[in-house]
Scaffold this active site. Structure first.
Site, mmCIF file in Angstrom:
data_model
loop_
_atom_site.group_PDB
_atom_site.id
_atom_site.type_symbol
_atom_site.label_atom_id
_atom_site.label_comp_id
_atom_site.label_asym_id
_atom_site.label_seq_id
_atom_site.Cartn_x
_atom_site.Cartn_y
_atom_site.Cartn_z
ATOM 1 N N HIS A 1 -2.039 2.226 14.599
ATOM 2 C CA HIS A 1 -0.755 2.701 14.094
ATOM 3 C C HIS A 1 0.375 2.467 15.081
ATOM 4 O O HIS A 1 1.519 2.790 14.793
ATOM 5 C CB HIS A 1 -0.851 4.182 13.731
ATOM 6 C CG HIS A 1 -1.925 4.474 12.732
ATOM 7 N ND1 HIS A 1 -3.028 5.236 13.017
ATOM 8 C CD2 HIS A 1 -2.075 4.061 11.448
ATOM 9 C CE1 HIS A 1 -3.813 5.301 11.952
ATOM 10 N NE2 HIS A 1 -3.266 4.591 10.994
ATOM 11 N N TYR B 1 -2.419 -4.044 10.999
ATOM 12 C CA TYR B 1 -3.107 -4.455 9.776
ATOM 13 C C TYR B 1 -2.801 -5.911 9.419
ATOM 14 O O TYR B 1 -3.563 -6.547 8.691
ATOM 15 C CB TYR B 1 -2.702 -3.565 8.604
ATOM 16 C CG TYR B 1 -3.048 -2.107 8.735
ATOM 17 C CD1 TYR B 1 -3.766 -1.617 9.833
ATOM 18 C CD2 TYR B 1 -2.664 -1.200 7.764
ATOM 19 C CE1 TYR B 1 -4.068 -0.273 9.949
ATOM 20 C CE2 TYR B 1 -2.972 0.151 7.865
ATOM 21 C CZ TYR B 1 -3.671 0.605 8.958
ATOM 22 O OH TYR B 1 -3.976 1.939 9.071
ATOM 23 N N GLU C 1 0.835 -1.201 0.000
ATOM 24 C CA GLU C 1 0.000 0.000 0.000
ATOM 25 C C GLU C 1 0.876 1.259 0.000
ATOM 26 O O GLU C 1 1.639 1.483 0.934
ATOM 27 C CB GLU C 1 -0.916 -0.011 1.211
ATOM 28 C CG GLU C 1 -1.844 -1.214 1.267
ATOM 29 C CD GLU C 1 -2.573 -1.334 2.591
ATOM 30 O OE1 GLU C 1 -2.454 -0.421 3.432
ATOM 31 O OE2 GLU C 1 -3.271 -2.354 2.794
ATOM 32 N N GLN D 1 1.522 -2.202 5.895
ATOM 33 C CA GLN D 1 1.749 -0.816 6.287
ATOM 34 C C GLN D 1 1.893 -0.615 7.793
ATOM 35 O O GLN D 1 2.673 0.221 8.245
ATOM 36 C CB GLN D 1 0.603 0.038 5.741
ATOM 37 C CG GLN D 1 0.908 1.500 5.641
ATOM 38 C CD GLN D 1 -0.143 2.228 4.821
ATOM 39 O OE1 GLN D 1 -1.258 2.449 5.292
ATOM 40 N NE2 GLN D 1 0.212 2.586 3.597
ATOM 41 N N GLU E 1 -4.774 -6.243 2.940
ATOM 42 C CA GLU E 1 -3.629 -7.059 3.348
ATOM 43 C C GLU E 1 -3.740 -8.506 2.881
ATOM 44 O O GLU E 1 -2.721 -9.143 2.574
ATOM 45 C CB GLU E 1 -3.478 -7.002 4.872
ATOM 46 C CG GLU E 1 -2.952 -5.675 5.396
ATOM 47 C CD GLU E 1 -3.949 -4.546 5.290
ATOM 48 O OE1 GLU E 1 -3.523 -3.387 5.084
ATOM 49 O OE2 GLU E 1 -5.168 -4.825 5.378
ATOM 50 N N LEU F 1 -5.714 -1.626 -1.098
ATOM 51 C CA LEU F 1 -5.615 -1.443 0.348
ATOM 52 C C LEU F 1 -6.242 -2.647 1.035
ATOM 53 O O LEU F 1 -7.270 -2.562 1.711
ATOM 54 C CB LEU F 1 -6.308 -0.147 0.770
ATOM 55 C CG LEU F 1 -5.790 1.134 0.125
ATOM 56 C CD1 LEU F 1 -6.528 2.339 0.685
ATOM 57 C CD2 LEU F 1 -4.292 1.289 0.303
#
Length: 353
Positions: free
Chosen positions: A150, A105, A48, A101, A79, A77
């Site tokens: 994140h 994820y 991505e 990313q 996985e 986008l």
């Protein structure tokens, strides 16, 4: 019990380049990917936003311009699709280097590794192989951009898959060497490798003081699969750690008579190096930025016990929690102050005896 007196740092200086080639972690990974693409036309880099944008953190910047859209390209986008493409391309003779990313994820598609990639050679009795290197940006400690999706430090699902090699560099020179080792292992042995990159260290330049640039290094060195790297030769304490924990431990240990061991490889664990460095001091502190339950330190402590290590063992790990947004993350992530406190408690216990 006598008070613990501070000791001058016994850590050998971290080597940095003197010819202008000192790189950050992100730059080192970029250079290693470019080198692999240049040397081997079967290497593919995809994921991505890795091509046109050059990655969220610029790690793959410029690679598509240099090597073309057939070898460095953006994906959906999704996985599951990314790892599915890696599976198919590996079976077709390529050496895929897909990027996930963020570590959080990966959990959307982890069965592509557990149920497909890692089991192919096993169920085919070695007739088929699908070597790949899955790059994953992960861990916590990002500044200004956080939250669970994140900043994720859950590695249990990866360490539970037989045969998967897990690399996790902290230093720029190790990053390049370890990525090359993973690519060679995938190419020659058909091994499925996961290459975990600490986001918070991507652009770090300094170690002890602002401007010292002692976290920079050339994209060189040697890092065989399953080999650790030791900093210092202190005789009172052995600190076992990796990734963000390496930088925090080196800072925390400046005034201690300690050696800091960067495991570098989380599977297979560098058991010989771990035991040798543990026996050198008889006191071990495992600094684990993952979670106390299901984290890497559980395996390290078990390995030491199984090997007959009879010295003191202590852990310092992050809390059993998802990582929240903003400053609340500091409530669950292992801190440098906690590492130093745990190290001093370990040494004080030794002195008391």
């Amino acid at each position: 019990m006598r008070p613990l007196a501070p000791r001058a740092s016994m850590l050998r200086p971290i080597e940095t380049s003197v010819d202008g080639d000192a790189l950050t972690l992100a730059q080192s990974i970029n250079a290693a990917l470019a080198n692999a693409l240049e040397r081997d036309p079967s290497v593919l880099v995809f994921g991505e936003d890795v091509a046109v944008k050059g990655g969220v953190y610029g790690v793959t910047r410029g690679l598509q311009r240099r090597f073309g859209a057939a070898r460095v390209f953006d994906t959906l986008l999704d996985e599951t699709s990314i790892l599915g493409l890696a599976l198919g391309s590996a079976l077709s003779g390529f050496v895929p280097v897909p990027e996930i990313q963020y570590l959080a994820y990966l959990h959307n598609a982890e069965d592509q590794l557990r149920g497909e990639a890692a089991t192919l050679q096993f169920f085919s009795q070695g007739r088929y192989r699908n070597g790949m290197v899955v790059r994953v940006a992960g861990y916590g400690y990002q500044k200004g951009f956080g939250g669970h999706f994140h900043n994720d430090n859950a590695l249990g699902v990866l360490r539970d898959i037989p045969g998967v090699v897990i690399a996790s560099p902290g230093r720029p020179d190790d990053a390049a060497a370890m990525l090359h080792a993973c690519i060679e292992t995938a190419r020659h042995d058909g091994t499925v490798c996961v290459y975990l990159e600490p986001i918070a260290l991507y652009h770090t330049r300094d170690l002890y003081e602002d401007g010292d640039e002692r976290w920079l290094a050339p994209a060189s060195g040697d890092a065989p699969v399953g080999a650790a790297r030791t900093y210092g030769d202190g005789t009172d304490l052995t600190i076992l750690t990796w990734a963000n924990g390496l930088r925090m431990s080196l800072r925390a240990a400046r005034e201690l008579n300690a050696r800091v061991v960067d495991l570098r490889w989380l599977a297979p664990l560098p058991l010989g190096d771990i035991l040798r460095e543990a026996n050198a001091t008889g006191n071990v502190l495992v600094v684990d930025e993952t979670r106390a339950t299901g984290g890497v330190s559980e395996g390290i402590v078990t390995a030491l016990v199984d090997a007959g290590f009879d010295g003191a063992i202590r852990r310092a790990a992050s809390r059993d929690s998802f990582i929240p947004l903003g400053d609340a993350a500091n409530l669950v992530l292992l801190s440098e102050a906690e590492i130093e406190a745990a190290a001093r408690r370990t040494l004080e216990a030794r002195t008391a005896h």
